[in-house]
Design a protein around this motif. Structure first.
Motif, PDB file in Angstrom:
ATOM      1  N   GLN A  94       0.830  -1.209   0.000  1.00  0.00           N
ATOM      2  CA  GLN A  94       0.000   0.000   0.000  1.00  0.00           C
ATOM      3  C   GLN A  94       0.864   1.259   0.000  1.00  0.00           C
ATOM      4  OE1 GLN A  94      -3.593  -0.195   2.563  1.00  0.00           O
ATOM      5  NE2 GLN A  94      -2.924  -2.277   3.071  1.00  0.00           N
ATOM      6  N   LEU A  95       1.961   1.245   0.752  1.00  0.00           N
ATOM      7  CA  LEU A  95       2.866   2.389   0.718  1.00  0.00           C
ATOM      8  C   LEU A  95       3.536   2.524  -0.646  1.00  0.00           C
ATOM      9  CD1 LEU A  95       2.518   2.206   3.890  1.00  0.00           C
ATOM     10  CD2 LEU A  95       4.830   3.115   4.010  1.00  0.00           C
ATOM     11  N   ALA A  96       3.921   1.393  -1.229  1.00  0.00           N
ATOM     12  CA  ALA A  96       4.544   1.436  -2.553  1.00  0.00           C
ATOM     13  C   ALA A  96       3.572   1.973  -3.593  1.00  0.00           C
ATOM     14  CB  ALA A  96       5.035   0.044  -2.942  1.00  0.00           C
ATOM     15  N   VAL A  99       8.530   5.734 -10.677  1.00  0.00           N
ATOM     16  CA  VAL A  99       9.572   4.816 -10.226  1.00  0.00           C
ATOM     17  C   VAL A  99       9.089   3.396 -10.461  1.00  0.00           C
ATOM     18  CG1 VAL A  99      10.475   6.425  -8.493  1.00  0.00           C
ATOM     19  CG2 VAL A  99       8.685   4.795  -7.858  1.00  0.00           C
ATOM     20  N   GLY A 100      10.030   2.463 -10.502  1.00  0.00           N
ATOM     21  CA  GLY A 100       9.692   1.062 -10.660  1.00  0.00           C
ATOM     22  C   GLY A 100       9.210   0.443  -9.364  1.00  0.00           C
ATOM     23  N   LEU A 108      11.437   2.523  -1.016  1.00  0.00           N
ATOM     24  CA  LEU A 108      10.996   3.775  -0.387  1.00  0.00           C
ATOM     25  C   LEU A 108       9.943   3.498   0.690  1.00  0.00           C
ATOM     26  CD1 LEU A 108      10.753   6.056  -3.556  1.00  0.00           C
ATOM     27  CD2 LEU A 108      12.402   6.270  -1.688  1.00  0.00           C
ATOM     28  N   ALA A 109       9.087   2.505   0.447  1.00  0.00           N
ATOM     29  CA  ALA A 109       8.072   2.155   1.445  1.00  0.00           C
ATOM     30  C   ALA A 109       8.719   1.610   2.706  1.00  0.00           C
ATOM     31  CB  ALA A 109       7.100   1.138   0.854  1.00  0.00           C
ATOM     32  N   VAL A 110       9.710   0.737   2.556  1.00  0.00           N
ATOM     33  CA  VAL A 110      10.407   0.176   3.714  1.00  0.00           C
ATOM     34  C   VAL A 110      11.142   1.279   4.471  1.00  0.00           C
ATOM     35  CG1 VAL A 110      12.271  -1.374   4.439  1.00  0.00           C
ATOM     36  CG2 VAL A 110      10.610  -2.127   2.719  1.00  0.00           C
ATOM     37  N   ALA A 111      11.761   2.206   3.745  1.00  0.00           N
ATOM     38  CA  ALA A 111      12.459   3.321   4.390  1.00  0.00           C
ATOM     39  C   ALA A 111      11.484   4.191   5.169  1.00  0.00           C
ATOM     40  CB  ALA A 111      13.200   4.152   3.349  1.00  0.00           C
TER      41      ALA A 111
END
Length: 400
Positions: free
Chosen positions: A153-155, A164-165, A172-175
């Protein structure tokens, strides 16, 4: 021979403490407002200090003028005006039904389609939702999809704004989850919302709102369902975003302690209107409007005697579809006069503060060059608010 069991003796009943105040409507004055008392800082005090707004920013990120929101001809928000500056926390407070959430959602363009909206919100960021303005909702469980992992969901939020791919969006979501303090974020990103605790879900929606680094965050009661520890964590996460990115925060809340700790300016709403606005520390320490005084006087205090009854605001807010003539607070106000019953007060300004009350305390002068936001001509931009001073925090029910 068995020993006779001990008999349970209930504790002696203690008579309740006498009611400390006469019922508020019978008083000549509202309940005594006790300014916030100085207290030693908590262990995490370096991060709990109220951060300065950016004095170098001269133009507001958002300017709201005469905002009115109606449903079937009934106005739920009536002529609200304010500015929101970069690196500022602007709080909207008031009882339920005052119009706080509707005002905040108007900034996002998330009002129901049957709502009729007039007034101006400049610039209109509703078309840039997710990139320049984002919402931190009250109910994280309802805001998150139950059938997709949180990381997906964040991605998806990232890819809705950036080109972005999938792999970069997931990184980026994990960060973003790591920034809000979720341990083992790579593994947790694969989990579903029901596998998160309540505090983790609220941190996840903060991560989703901030993953694209918006200019304005709108937090609608973001800590309502959280305990004290998670409440402070979420508020600190929002403060960190404000400090690191220069993000402005519009905070809708009932929590006066959160306003005291984190807000630069506050707007108090009642029956769809602003009744008082100004620097948060000044409004909490020395409120001008009887309604604001009543709200603060009704707060509990840890030093109160056991069973002490708190002063309360009598009655309830009026129905918006059947507002009485004059001031809508008249039936609950001990200072009401015939003028209040026949004429609704207009906002009066002094320095950086305003009050919409015929009997509200107000200096008799206006500083040279002062202009009230609600009367700015089109195209006018207010100066940035001064960096708030840092008075010793006081509790609203303490004696001065």
């Amino acid at each position: 021979m068995e020993a006779e069991p001990l008999k349970h003796r209930p504790p002696e009943a203690q008579p309740p403490e006498p009611w400390p105040l006469e019922p508020w409507p019978l008083q000549a004055q509202p309940p005594e407002h006790r300014p916030l008392e100085a207290r030693p800082p908590e262990p995490w005090s370096p991060k709990s200090r109220l951060p300065d707004a950016d004095p170098s920013v001269s133009l507001p990120l958002l300017s709201v003028r005469d905002l009115r929101i109606a449903f079937d001809g009934v106005e739920a928000v009536r002529g609200v005006s304010f500015d929101v500056h970069a690196r500022e926390v602007f709080a909207l407070v008031g009882e339920s039904g005052a119009g706080k959430s509707l005002t905040a959602r108007a900034l996002l363009g998330m009002l129901p389609k049957e709502a009729t909206v007039t007034g101006t919100v400049h610039p209109d960021l509703s078309g840039a939702r997710g990139s320049r303005i984002a919402l931190v909702p009250q109910d994280a469980l309802a805001a998150l999809s139950p059938v997709h992992p949180v990381g997906d969901q964040l991605a998806a939020a990232v890819r809705s704004v950036r080109r972005v791919g999938r792999r970069e969006a997931r990184a980026l979501a994990v960060a973003a989850l790591e920034r809000v303090g979720i341990a083992d974020a790579a593994r947790r990103a694969r989990a579903h919302p029901h596998e998160y605790s309540g505090g983790m879900r609220q941190r996840a929606v903060v991560a989703m709102a901030t993953v694209n680094e918006p200019d304005v965050l709108v937090a609608d009661e973001p800590t309502t369902a959280l305990d004290d520890d998670h409440r402070e964590l979420v508020l600190q996460l929002l403060a960190d975003q404000r400090e690191s990115r220069g993000t402005a925060l519009v905070l809708v809340t009932h929590d006066m302690d959160a306003v005291r700790r984190h807000a630069h300016r506050v707007l108090v709403m009642y029956a769809g209107r602003a009744v008082e606005t100004g620097p948060a520390q000044e409004v909490l320490a020395h409120p001008w409007a009887p309604y604001t005084k009543g709200l603060l006087a009704s707060l509990p205090h840890p030093d109160d005697k056991p069973r002490r009854r708190l002063p309360t605001l009598p009655g309830s807010p009026p129905t918006l579809g059947a507002l009485p003539p004059g001031c809508p607070f008249t039936s609950r106000c001990p200072l009401a006069t015939d003028l209040c019953r026949h004429e609704e007060p207009e906002p009066r300004w002094a320095d950086e503060r305003s009050v919409a009350c015929h009997h509200g305390e107000l200096p008799d002068h206006h500083p040279p060059g002062h202009h009230a936001p609600s009367h700015h001509p089109p195209g006018h931009h207010s100066p940035a608010p001064p960096a708030p001073h840092h008075p010793s925090p006081r509790h609203p029910l303490e004696n001065p």
